[in-house]
Design a protein around this motif. Structure first.
Motif, PDB file in Angstrom:
ATOM      1  N   ARG A 199       0.821  -1.219   0.000  1.00  0.00           N
ATOM      2  CA  ARG A 199       0.000   0.000   0.000  1.00  0.00           C
ATOM      3  C   ARG A 199       0.854   1.268   0.000  1.00  0.00           C
ATOM      4  O   ARG A 199       0.320   2.373  -0.035  1.00  0.00           O
ATOM      5  CB  ARG A 199      -0.904   0.021   1.238  1.00  0.00           C
ATOM      6  CG  ARG A 199      -2.047  -0.970   1.186  1.00  0.00           C
ATOM      7  CD  ARG A 199      -2.933  -0.858   2.418  1.00  0.00           C
ATOM      8  NE  ARG A 199      -4.058  -1.761   2.339  1.00  0.00           N
ATOM      9  CZ  ARG A 199      -5.174  -1.506   1.656  1.00  0.00           C
ATOM     10  NH1 ARG A 199      -5.295  -0.348   1.026  1.00  0.00           N
ATOM     11  NH2 ARG A 199      -6.153  -2.376   1.630  1.00  0.00           N
ATOM     12  N   ASP A 200       2.159   1.100   0.032  1.00  0.00           N
ATOM     13  CA  ASP A 200       3.071   2.252   0.067  1.00  0.00           C
ATOM     14  C   ASP A 200       3.158   2.851  -1.340  1.00  0.00           C
ATOM     15  O   ASP A 200       3.853   2.357  -2.215  1.00  0.00           O
ATOM     16  CB  ASP A 200       4.454   1.789   0.544  1.00  0.00           C
ATOM     17  CG  ASP A 200       5.413   2.947   0.764  1.00  0.00           C
ATOM     18  OD1 ASP A 200       5.306   3.959   0.020  1.00  0.00           O
ATOM     19  OD2 ASP A 200       6.280   2.832   1.645  1.00  0.00           O
ATOM     20  N   ARG A 201       2.425   3.935  -1.551  1.00  0.00           N
ATOM     21  CA  ARG A 201       2.315   4.519  -2.898  1.00  0.00           C
ATOM     22  C   ARG A 201       3.661   4.984  -3.440  1.00  0.00           C
ATOM     23  O   ARG A 201       3.975   4.783  -4.621  1.00  0.00           O
ATOM     24  CB  ARG A 201       1.315   5.683  -2.880  1.00  0.00           C
ATOM     25  CG  ARG A 201       0.931   6.182  -4.275  1.00  0.00           C
ATOM     26  CD  ARG A 201      -0.162   7.241  -4.168  1.00  0.00           C
ATOM     27  NE  ARG A 201      -0.676   7.602  -5.481  1.00  0.00           N
ATOM     28  CZ  ARG A 201      -0.128   8.508  -6.287  1.00  0.00           C
ATOM     29  NH1 ARG A 201       0.977   9.162  -5.891  1.00  0.00           N
ATOM     30  NH2 ARG A 201      -0.654   8.779  -7.468  1.00  0.00           N
ATOM     31  N   ASP A 202       4.467   5.629  -2.616  1.00  0.00           N
ATOM     32  CA  ASP A 202       5.765   6.131  -3.076  1.00  0.00           C
ATOM     33  C   ASP A 202       6.665   4.965  -3.505  1.00  0.00           C
ATOM     34  O   ASP A 202       7.355   5.039  -4.527  1.00  0.00           O
ATOM     35  CB  ASP A 202       6.452   6.944  -1.976  1.00  0.00           C
ATOM     36  CG  ASP A 202       5.737   8.262  -1.715  1.00  0.00           C
ATOM     37  OD1 ASP A 202       5.022   8.732  -2.634  1.00  0.00           O
ATOM     38  OD2 ASP A 202       5.888   8.826  -0.614  1.00  0.00           O
ATOM     39  N   LEU A 203       6.656   3.907  -2.707  1.00  0.00           N
ATOM     40  CA  LEU A 203       7.474   2.740  -3.040  1.00  0.00           C
ATOM     41  C   LEU A 203       6.993   2.088  -4.334  1.00  0.00           C
ATOM     42  O   LEU A 203       7.804   1.738  -5.205  1.00  0.00           O
ATOM     43  CB  LEU A 203       7.423   1.714  -1.901  1.00  0.00           C
ATOM     44  CG  LEU A 203       8.183   0.397  -2.154  1.00  0.00           C
ATOM     45  CD1 LEU A 203       9.672   0.654  -2.320  1.00  0.00           C
ATOM     46  CD2 LEU A 203       7.919  -0.595  -1.025  1.00  0.00           C
ATOM     47  N   ILE A 204       5.692   1.954  -4.474  1.00  0.00           N
ATOM     48  CA  ILE A 204       5.133   1.342  -5.686  1.00  0.00           C
ATOM     49  C   ILE A 204       5.473   2.188  -6.923  1.00  0.00           C
ATOM     50  O   ILE A 204       5.843   1.656  -7.970  1.00  0.00           O
ATOM     51  CB  ILE A 204       3.606   1.160  -5.563  1.00  0.00           C
ATOM     52  CG1 ILE A 204       3.273   0.140  -4.464  1.00  0.00           C
ATOM     53  CG2 ILE A 204       3.015   0.721  -6.888  1.00  0.00           C
ATOM     54  CD1 ILE A 204       3.715  -1.273  -4.742  1.00  0.00           C
ATOM     55  N   LEU A 205       5.377   3.497  -6.782  1.00  0.00           N
ATOM     56  CA  LEU A 205       5.718   4.375  -7.910  1.00  0.00           C
ATOM     57  C   LEU A 205       7.180   4.199  -8.313  1.00  0.00           C
ATOM     58  O   LEU A 205       7.503   4.121  -9.495  1.00  0.00           O
ATOM     59  CB  LEU A 205       5.441   5.839  -7.548  1.00  0.00           C
ATOM     60  CG  LEU A 205       4.080   6.399  -7.967  1.00  0.00           C
ATOM     61  CD1 LEU A 205       3.892   7.803  -7.395  1.00  0.00           C
ATOM     62  CD2 LEU A 205       3.944   6.428  -9.489  1.00  0.00           C
ATOM     63  N   GLU A 206       8.069   4.145  -7.342  1.00  0.00           N
ATOM     64  CA  GLU A 206       9.485   3.931  -7.637  1.00  0.00           C
ATOM     65  C   GLU A 206       9.678   2.585  -8.326  1.00  0.00           C
ATOM     66  O   GLU A 206      10.446   2.458  -9.288  1.00  0.00           O
ATOM     67  CB  GLU A 206      10.306   3.964  -6.341  1.00  0.00           C
ATOM     68  CG  GLU A 206      10.462   5.348  -5.726  1.00  0.00           C
ATOM     69  CD  GLU A 206      11.270   5.292  -4.433  1.00  0.00           C
ATOM     70  OE1 GLU A 206      11.947   4.263  -4.199  1.00  0.00           O
ATOM     71  OE2 GLU A 206      11.222   6.260  -3.657  1.00  0.00           O
ATOM     72  N   ALA A 207       9.004   1.575  -7.811  1.00  0.00           N
ATOM     73  CA  ALA A 207       9.158   0.223  -8.355  1.00  0.00           C
ATOM     74  C   ALA A 207       8.688   0.139  -9.806  1.00  0.00           C
ATOM     75  O   ALA A 207       9.401  -0.381 -10.665  1.00  0.00           O
ATOM     76  CB  ALA A 207       8.391  -0.768  -7.492  1.00  0.00           C
ATOM     77  N   VAL A 208       7.504   0.652 -10.097  1.00  0.00           N
ATOM     78  CA  VAL A 208       6.972   0.504 -11.461  1.00  0.00           C
ATOM     79  C   VAL A 208       7.720   1.377 -12.463  1.00  0.00           C
ATOM     80  O   VAL A 208       7.748   1.078 -13.657  1.00  0.00           O
ATOM     81  CB  VAL A 208       5.458   0.801 -11.520  1.00  0.00           C
ATOM     82  CG1 VAL A 208       4.689  -0.184 -10.654  1.00  0.00           C
ATOM     83  CG2 VAL A 208       5.139   2.244 -11.159  1.00  0.00           C
ATOM     84  N   GLU A 218      -2.207   7.342 -12.023  1.00  0.00           N
ATOM     85  CA  GLU A 218      -0.821   7.795 -12.100  1.00  0.00           C
ATOM     86  C   GLU A 218       0.146   6.619 -11.953  1.00  0.00           C
ATOM     87  O   GLU A 218       1.148   6.526 -12.683  1.00  0.00           O
ATOM     88  CB  GLU A 218      -0.521   8.840 -11.012  1.00  0.00           C
ATOM     89  CG  GLU A 218       0.912   9.394 -11.101  1.00  0.00           C
ATOM     90  CD  GLU A 218       1.247  10.364  -9.980  1.00  0.00           C
ATOM     91  OE1 GLU A 218       2.416  10.797  -9.934  1.00  0.00           O
ATOM     92  OE2 GLU A 218       0.362  10.669  -9.156  1.00  0.00           O
ATOM     93  N   VAL A 219      -0.146   5.736 -11.039  1.00  0.00           N
ATOM     94  CA  VAL A 219       0.707   4.560 -10.819  1.00  0.00           C
ATOM     95  C   VAL A 219       0.703   3.670 -12.057  1.00  0.00           C
ATOM     96  O   VAL A 219       1.755   3.239 -12.540  1.00  0.00           O
ATOM     97  CB  VAL A 219       0.240   3.772  -9.580  1.00  0.00           C
ATOM     98  CG1 VAL A 219       0.982   2.437  -9.483  1.00  0.00           C
ATOM     99  CG2 VAL A 219       0.457   4.591  -8.310  1.00  0.00           C
ATOM    100  N   VAL A 220      -0.477   3.395 -12.566  1.00  0.00           N
ATOM    101  CA  VAL A 220      -0.587   2.511 -13.730  1.00  0.00           C
ATOM    102  C   VAL A 220       0.058   3.144 -14.963  1.00  0.00           C
ATOM    103  O   VAL A 220       0.742   2.472 -15.737  1.00  0.00           O
ATOM    104  CB  VAL A 220      -2.064   2.155 -14.002  1.00  0.00           C
ATOM    105  CG1 VAL A 220      -2.197   1.370 -15.311  1.00  0.00           C
ATOM    106  CG2 VAL A 220      -2.627   1.345 -12.838  1.00  0.00           C
ATOM    107  N   THR A 221      -0.118   4.447 -15.125  1.00  0.00           N
ATOM    108  CA  THR A 221       0.510   5.134 -16.261  1.00  0.00           C
ATOM    109  C   THR A 221       2.025   5.023 -16.191  1.00  0.00           C
ATOM    110  O   THR A 221       2.689   4.761 -17.199  1.00  0.00           O
ATOM    111  CB  THR A 221       0.090   6.616 -16.289  1.00  0.00           C
ATOM    112  OG1 THR A 221      -1.333   6.695 -16.446  1.00  0.00           O
ATOM    113  CG2 THR A 221       0.764   7.347 -17.435  1.00  0.00           C
ATOM    114  N   ALA A 222       2.574   5.207 -14.988  1.00  0.00           N
ATOM    115  CA  ALA A 222       4.027   5.073 -14.817  1.00  0.00           C
ATOM    116  C   ALA A 222       4.477   3.655 -15.170  1.00  0.00           C
ATOM    117  O   ALA A 222       5.523   3.455 -15.792  1.00  0.00           O
ATOM    118  CB  ALA A 222       4.418   5.414 -13.377  1.00  0.00           C
ATOM    119  N   ALA A 223       3.678   2.668 -14.790  1.00  0.00           N
ATOM    120  CA  ALA A 223       4.021   1.269 -15.065  1.00  0.00           C
ATOM    121  C   ALA A 223       4.007   0.975 -16.557  1.00  0.00           C
ATOM    122  O   ALA A 223       4.953   0.376 -17.098  1.00  0.00           O
ATOM    123  CB  ALA A 223       3.053   0.344 -14.334  1.00  0.00           C
TER     124      ALA A 223
END
Length: 282
Positions: free
Chosen positions: A37-46, A65-70
């Motif tokens: 659930r850590d949004r910042d970590l997930i964003l960095e990862a993707v 935003e997360v999915v677009t980055a991925a």
């Protein structure tokens, strides 16, 4: 006095990157719900490896935003997006524009959306198989698909296989799809010759009248000598035509008729061509 840091090994940045990816992958794969659930970590990862999106919590897999980055990093990450985003036309248009076959994961409504499907087939003509039935019979969509990959004609509705412009475009990128054309187009000299320039062996799909046409067969054997096999019997006994076939493919003499297989002059020519090919490294 601060000493200068040691110089980096040329391999160190790559090693750090690999360690970073492994850390993201392992941390998210083996992590608890709080990490996922850590949004910042997930964003960095993707941003480093798009498909790590699969380890994110459902809420973040629905975060545009997360999915677009991925998907910017890897369009295949769209497979792990929340179902609601699979109906987002702008997002899916971007994804299929990068990799057409990702149309597979689009909502059914978008697989029937002309704009989205056009983006997909322009990226990969074979994505046509994933389009709605109606769009597989849409002239503009099919034309764009076969322009990218002639094999897409096999996925088009049968109704468009009689469309001269579509078939002509398809055979220019894959002569063998002449087999899928209507009977009328398999007897169309311009269409058949376009196929033969790409693949001489597609002569076997041409109408009988064109397989008896000397100039048409000449186009075929100059592209691939073994196309002689599919010419009329009379042309397989034509010395000059057989010679043209041998000049391209020495083994084509096996398809000659009228005693030409035992012709001393042609057998000598076969040996000469084989020597030439060996010297040229063909």
């Amino acid at each position: 006095l601060k000493l200068p840091s040691r110089p980096l090994s040329p391999f160190e940045p790559c090693l750090r990157c690999a360690m970073s990816l492994e850390t993201y992958w392992v941390r998210l794969r083996d992590g608890d719900e709080n990490i996922r659930r850590d949004r910042d970590l997930i964003l960095e990862a993707v941003r480093d490896e798009g498909v790590t999106l699969q380890f994110a919590c459902q809420e973040l897999r629905a975060d545009r935003e997360v999915v677009t980055a991925a998907v910017e990093e890897d369009p295949e990450a769209i497979e792990f997006a929340d179902e609601a985003l699979l109906a987002d036309k702008d997002l899916l248009s971007f994804v299929v524009g990068k990799k057409g076959t990702m149309l597979e994961f689009a909502a059914e409504s978008l697989r029937g959306d002309r704009d989205v499907v056009l983006q997909a087939v322009r990226s990969d003509g074979l994505a046509l198989r994933l389009a709605s039935e109606a769009l597989r019979g849409d002239r503009e969509v099919v034309l764009a698909a076969v322009a990218q990959d002639g094999d897409a004609l096999a996925m088009a509705d049968e109704s468009v296989r009689a469309d001269r412009e579509i078939v002509l475009q398809a055979v220019r990128t894959n002569g063998a799809v002449l087999e899928l054309a209507s009977e009328e187009l398999r007897n169309d000299r311009e269409v058949v010759e376009a196929a033969l320039r790409f693949d001489g062996l597609s002569l076997r799909f041409a109408g009988q009248g064109l397989r008896e046409h000397r100039e048409v067969v000449l186009v075929a054997v100059r592209q691939h000598g073994a196309a002689l096999e599919f010419a009329s019997q009379a042309l397989r006994a034509d010395r000059e035509l057989v010679r043209e076939a041998i000049n391209r493919t020495p083994k084509a003499i096996a398809y000659a008729l009228g005693g030409l297989q035992d012709d001393d002059e042609l057998l000598e020519f076969v040996r000469d061509v084989r020597c030439r090919i060996q010297k040229e490294g063909r």
